[in-house]
Design a protein around this motif. Structure first.
Motif, PDB file in Angstrom:
ATOM      1  N   CYS A   9      13.187  58.856 -49.619  1.00 32.24           N
ATOM      2  CA  CYS A   9      11.802  58.729 -49.136  1.00 32.24           C
ATOM      3  C   CYS A   9      11.432  60.004 -48.381  1.00 32.24           C
ATOM      4  N   CYS A  12      10.500  58.839 -44.523  1.00 30.45           N
ATOM      5  CA  CYS A  12      11.475  58.382 -43.532  1.00 30.45           C
ATOM      6  C   CYS A  12      12.891  58.867 -43.842  1.00 30.45           C
ATOM      7  N   CYS A  29       8.942  52.775 -50.757  1.00 32.82           N
ATOM      8  CA  CYS A  29      10.130  52.847 -49.917  1.00 32.82           C
ATOM      9  C   CYS A  29      10.424  51.466 -49.337  1.00 32.82           C
ATOM     10  N   CYS A  32       9.800  52.053 -45.168  1.00 38.01           N
ATOM     11  CA  CYS A  32       8.514  52.390 -44.527  1.00 38.01           C
ATOM     12  C   CYS A  32       7.325  52.192 -45.463  1.00 38.01           C
ATOM     13  N   THR A  34       6.226  53.738 -47.980  1.00 37.57           N
ATOM     14  CA  THR A  34       5.535  54.899 -48.552  1.00 37.57           C
ATOM     15  C   THR A  34       5.678  54.866 -50.075  1.00 37.57           C
TER      16      THR A  34
END
Ligand SMILES: [Zn+2]
Ligand SMILES: [Zn+2]
Length: 438
Positions: A9, A12, A29, A32, A34
């Protein structure tokens, strides 16, 4: 080619198994949320059609007048280029340079670079040097600000409408369509039209596969966390191995050629320096006039705030709100958020890393809209050139304001959001599982 076995990711830094992607699906992700990967059906073909249309519209939009005004028998026309030229003639060369780069150079070069990659891809070939050109196009993407310029045109029209006759130019329609075409192209390009078609050295693939096979023991995760290096451009994860030394500065990404680094180099120092520089420019940007207008011998200097008050007095409160938020609040909030993130990383905070990552993402996304006031000054200076009748000149505040916007954009890019998670990772022992969303 089989998809890469691992993905990291970029927000993070969590290393995760890379699940196969269904048509039209996406991978987020697992920690997080994303967006990591996305499948856009026929992404390359769609992007090619849109970029080709975009380039034609771009040429039309720059070749013919966007707007013209008529006042007491005099007519003045403007293109984006006359705006840049007028700023230069007024001695505002730093401003004209910023507008030239963000309005013409960056979007133009990006379109040409993308086309040179997508045409061979459309014929199912990968052209020589495609990776480098695609990489440069991606780096230029945030600097093309034609959508912000369109908002600037709108604000300028409102400001001029009660004093003069504003006539839409022949290329205004092309310009509006261009914005939508570019947005659609951006979506088509987000589905990785190129990287998955490029060959990856077998040794890199083998290292990643072996890494996944060993994935369960937490020892592997610690090892991988310490050494795995994800390319920030093409997302290829490189593991330590005889031919895949991922140490920074050792070797470029084996797939796209970008420089490899585990975290952005000197991220905290660079971000601090840029935040302080932007903070220093923020005061003069708001206190000095961003433009001076002369009408029948009467001169009036306008700061950003007095421009907002003017719009309010005219009853244009939605537009006043847009300018207030974009020009005053966004830069200030952005600086405050960056300082908060920097301090939280320095203090090794483990509090709500997900929220902090989200704050960073918002900061990164909205910063460019602050350019709207610079474009308003450009459009007004280009149109209001009526000799003794009326003129508008850019003021020194505009140069400082452009500096604030550009420096905060660099500051947000210098900050590495993975530093937020590096403190939290110590309690996490394993390779994450990316989430598939339909
Ligand atoms: Zn993440
Ligand atoms: Zn790469």
């Amino acid at each position: 080619m089989a998809p890469d076995a691992l993905i990291q990711c970029h927000a993070c830094g969590l290393l995760q198994r890379n699940p196969p992607l269904p048509a039209g699906g996406a991978v987020r992700c697992g920690r997080c949320a994303t967006m990591l990967r996305r499948h856009i059906p026929e992404g390359a073909e769609r992007a090619l059609a849109l970029i080709l249309a975009g380039l034609i519209l771009f040429v039309i939009a720059n070749g013919f007048p966007l707007l013209s005004i008529r006042l007491q028998g005099q007519t003045v026309e403007m293109t984006l280029f006359t705006g840049i030229e007028t700023l230069y003639r007024q001695g505002m060369w730093p401003l004209s340079l910023v507008v030239f780069f963000t309005g013409i150079l960056a979007p133009g070069i990006r379109l040409v670079l993308l086309l040179s990659v997508l045409i061979p891809l459309g014929m199912n070939r990968v052209g020589r040097g495609s990776a480098t050109r695609f990489r440069y196009a991606a780096a230029l993407a945030p600097w093309g600000m034609l959508d912000v310029f369109l908002l600037g045109l709108l604000v300028s029209v409102v400001k001029l409408a009660d004093q003069t006759v504003v006539i839409p130019g022949t290329s205004l329609f092309a310009f509006v369509v261009l914005i939508f075409v570019l947005a659609a192209a951006q979506v088509a390009l987000s589905g990785d039209p190129l990287w998955s078609r490029l060959p990856v050295p077998a040794v890199v693939r083998r290292c990643a596969r072996e890494g996944v096979a060993k994935a369960h023991p937490w020892a592997f995760a610690t090892w991988a966390r310490g050494f795995a290096c994800s390319c920030h451009v093409c997302k290829l994860v490189t593991m330590p191995g005889p031919a895949t030394d991922p140490r920074p500065g050792r070797r470029p990404c084996p797939r796209c050629g970008a420089g490899l680094h585990r975290r952005k180099p000197e991220s905290l120092q660079r971000t601090w320096a840029l935040v302080i520089a932007a903070g220093l420019c923020y005061l003069p940007a708001n206190l000095l006039p961003i433009m001076t207008s002369t009408r029948l011998g009467e001169t009036q200097a306008d700061t950003i705030l007095s421009g907002v008050i003017f719009l309010l007095r005219e009853g244009m409160w939605p537009l006043a709100l847009v300018v207030l938020v974009a020009s005053v609040l966004v830069p200030l909030t952005k600086l405050a958020i960056l300082v908060y993130l920097l301090v939280s990383v320095h203090r090794r905070s483990t509090r709500r890393p997900g929220d902090r990552t989200r704050l960073y993402r918002i900061t990164e996304a909205v910063g460019r809209w602050s350019m709207v006031d610079i474009y308003v000054v450009t459009v007004l200076a280009a149109l209001v050139r009526l000799g003794n009748l009326a003129t508008v000149e850019a003021g020194p505040g505009a140069v400082f304001f452009a500096a604030v916007v550009v420096i905060t954009l660099f500051a947000a890019r210098a900050f590495d959001p993975r530093l937020i998670w590096d403190r939290c990772e110590q309690t996490h022992d394993g390779i994450g599982a990316a989430e598939r969303t339909a």
